[in-house]
Design a protein around this motif. Structure first.
Motif, short mmCIF file in Angstrom:
data_model
loop_
_atom_site.label_atom_id
_atom_site.label_comp_id
_atom_site.label_asym_id
_atom_site.label_seq_id
_atom_site.Cartn_x
_atom_site.Cartn_y
_atom_site.Cartn_z
N UNK A 269 0.82 -1.21 0.00
CA UNK A 269 0.00 0.00 0.00
C UNK A 269 0.86 1.26 0.00
N UNK A 270 2.00 1.19 0.66
CA UNK A 270 2.88 2.36 0.75
C UNK A 270 3.47 2.75 -0.59
N UNK A 271 3.31 1.90 -1.61
CA UNK A 271 3.89 2.17 -2.91
C UNK A 271 3.02 3.08 -3.78
N UNK A 272 1.85 3.44 -3.31
CA UNK A 272 0.99 4.32 -4.10
C UNK A 272 1.73 5.63 -4.34
N UNK A 273 1.88 5.96 -5.60
CA UNK A 273 2.75 7.06 -6.00
C UNK A 273 2.14 8.43 -5.77
N UNK A 274 2.93 9.33 -5.21
CA UNK A 274 2.65 10.76 -5.11
C UNK A 274 1.53 11.15 -4.15
#
Length: 471
Positions: free
Chosen positions: A403-408
Motif C-alpha cells: 500500500x505504501x507504494x501508491x505514487x505521489x
C-alpha cells in the motif's frame, strides 16, 4: 435593460398616496411602481462569452452549479444549454459550432441568431473571470427565487383561501424552498438515527442490494462494490491495470448490459476498440492491430461484434481529463436517464487538477482523488480508477507491491473504499513457475476481507480470466 412585461408590486396599503387621493381615481400616469426582477444581463453575457472562448471556462462555470434556468434572458438559457450539451459530448465549442448546433435543434432564432453569439465573445476580453460572472448570475437567480416566493406568499395571504394554519404552512413551504435554493440545501443528506433504524429493520428480509458484477468470481465474493465506492487498481507500468479495468467494463456493459463510462487517458478509442475485439473474439491483439487474420479469426470477430453491438458503454479518450469534465459527462448521461453503474478512469495520476497556484504534484493528486470520491457520492456511481505505483516495488526481491507504494499521494489510500494491487511474477522473470498468473492483492477493503485473488493473465488477448476456465 428591462423586460417587456415587468413585475408589478403594491405600494401604499389601501391604495392611498401620501396626499390622500386614491391611486385609482385616474389612470396611472407612469409605471412609477413597476420593478424589474433582480438580474444582470451583462454578467450573463460575460459568462457565455467566456464559455465560448475557453473549454476550461465551461467546466469551471459548470462547477458553480448554474444551469439554463439561472439566466434571466431566455435566449441566454438556450445558449447555455447548447454549450453544455456539446461540452458533455466532447464536441468543440465556439460561436460557429454552437450556431450550427442551435440551427439543428431549431433554437437559433430564440437564442438571438448567429451574430449574437459573436457579440457575446466580443463582450468579454478574457475567459479568466467567467466563474466570477457566473457567481453574479447565480446570486441574481437566487434573489429572483426569493421574490417569487414572496409574491406567492402575498397571494396566499390576499386570497385567504382555507384555514389560517394551512396558509401559514403553505407560506413556510414556499420560503423554505427558496432558502434551500439559496443555501445550497443538502438537507436531503441528513436523517435522524431513528429513521435510519426503521429503514434498516424494514429492509432486513429484503433481497441483498445489487452489487457490481465483476469478471473474476473470487474477487466478486471478497469485494462487493456499492454505489458511491471509490476502488483503486494500482500497479507498476505494463503489469495489467488497463486489462483489469477493461475486463470490468466489458463484463458490466456487454455481459450484463449495464452502462459503463470509460475515461481513458492512456489509449485512444480505436486502440480501446482493438483491445475489446481481441478480448471478446479471443483473437491475438497483434493480429487485430496488424489486420493479419488467420484461420477463423474473421468469424470470431464477427461473432464478437454481435455481442458487443448495443452494449451501453461510453468511451471518452480526451487527454488529461479533469474532475469537472467527468462531472459534465455524468450530468450529460444523467439527463438522458443513462447514468452509468460504473465510471472507469485510466489513470488517476495523469488527470489534470484545477491548477491552483502554489499546489505541488502531491497536492494535485490528493485533489483529484478526493474529487473522484465526491463524484461517486454525488451521482451514486462506483468509480474504479487505475493508479501508478512507485519504483520501490522493483527494489524488493519478490517485487510484490504494498500500500505504501501508491505514487505521489497518501490521500489515494485514505479516500479509496478498496485498493487492489496487481502483481505478475513473470513480468520480472519470464521463466517463473507462476508464469501466466496475476495476483489481485486486496490491500484495503472497507466492505469485506483483505487477501489475494489469483487469475489467469492472457496478455495476448488483452484480458484476464478465472483460473481453470481454459481458452
Amino acid at each position: 435593460m428591462r423586460r417587456d412585461s415587468p413585475m408589478s408590486v403594491p405600494t401604499q396599503p389601501g391604495g392611498i398616496e401620501d396626499g390622500g387621493a386614491s391611486l385609482f381615481d385616474e389612470a396611472p400616469k407612469a409605471a412609477a411602481f413597476e420593478r424589474v426582477p433582480p438580474q444582470d444581463l451583462e454578467a450573463e453575457q460575460c459568462v457565455l462569452g467566456g464559455m465560448l472562448l475557453s473549454k476550461d471556462a465551461i467546466g469551471e462555470v459548470n462547477e458553480t452549479g448554474i444551469d439554463s434556468t439561472a439566466y434571466y434572458r431566455p435566449a441566454h438559457g438556450a445558449i447555455h444549454s447548447a454549450i453544455m450539451a456539446m461540452y458533455g459530448k466532447g464536441e468543440p465549442v465556439d460561436p460557429i459550432t454552437v450556431a450550427d448546433y442551435l440551427t439543428k435543434t431549431g433554437d437559433l432564432d430564440r437564442a438571438g441568431g448567429a451574430p449574437y453569439l459573436h457579440t457575446l465573445v466580443q463582450t468579454v476580453p478574457t475567459a479568466a473571470n467567467a466563474v466570477y460572472y457566473a457567481g453574479i448570475v447565480k446570486e441574481r437567480a437566487q434573489l429572483r427565487r426569493l421574490v417569487e416566493a414572496g409574491t406567492r406568499i402575498a397571494q396566499l395571504g390576499y386570497a385567504a383561501d382555507g384555514e389560517v394554519s394551512e396558509i401559514v404552512n403553505a407560506a413556510q413551504a414556499e420560503m423554505q424552498s427558496a432558502v434551500q435554493l439559496t443555501a445550497g440545501a443538502g438537507q436531503e443528506r441528513v436523517q435522524w438515527v431513528d429513521d435510519m433504524l426503521e429503514d434498516y429493520l424494514v429492509s432486513m428480509d429484503a433481497p441483498p442490494p445489487t452489487r457490481l458484477p465483476l469478471p473474476y468470481t473470487d474477487l466478486q465474493a471478497m469485494l462487493p462494490m456499492e454505489p458511491g465506492d471509490l476502488v483503486v487498481v494500482a500497479a507498476r507500468p505494463a503489469i495489467g491495470k488497463s486489462v483489469v479495468l477493461l475486463d470490468i467494463a466489458r463484463h458490466v456493459a456487454i455481459e450484463h448490459r449495464m452502462t459503463a463510462l470509460v475515461s481513458s487517458m492512456e489509449m485512444s478509442r480505436p486502440q480501446l476498440m482493438e483491445r475489446i475485439i481481441a478480448a471478446e473474439a479471443r483473437v491475438p491483439l497483434h493480429r487485430v492491430k496488424d489486420r493479419h487474420y488467420e484461420n477463423d479469426d474473421r468469424k470470431r470477430i464477427h461473432d464478437a461484434a454481435l455481442r458487443i453491438g448495443g452494449a451501453p458503454m461510453v468511451v471518452d479518450d480526451g487527454p488529461a481529463a479533469t474532475v469537472v469534465q467527468l462531472r459534465s459527462r455524468l450530468r450529460w448521461l444523467q439527463a438522458q436517464d443513462r447514468l452509468p453503474a460504473v465510471l472507469i478512469v485510466d489513470y488517476l495520476q495523469i488527470m489534470k487538477a484545477s491548477g491552483k497556484r502554489g499546489q505541488n504534484r502531491t497536492g494535485e493528486v490528493d485533489e483529484i482523488s478526493r474529487g473522484l470520491k465526491e463524484l461517486g457520492a454525488e451521482f451514486g456511481v462506483i468509480v474504479i480508477a487505475a493508479a501508478q505505483l512507485n519504483r520501490e516495488v522493483e527494489k524488493r526481491e519478490d517485487k510484490k507491491p504494498m500500500m505504501a507504494d501508491l505514487r505521489e499521494s497518501g490521500s489515494i489510500e485514505a479516500d479509496a473504499n478498496a485498493v487492489i494491487l496487481l502483481h505478475r511474477p513473470d513480468a520480472y522473470d519470464k521463466e517463473h513457475e507462476r508464469a501466466g498468473e496475476m495476483d489481485l492483492i486486496i490491500g484495503k477493503n472497507r466492505q469485506g476481507p483483505t487477501g489475494t485473488v489469483t487469475v489467469a493473465f492472457q496478455g495476448h488477448y488483452a484480458r484476464a480470466r478465472n483460473l481453470g476456465t481454459g481458452f
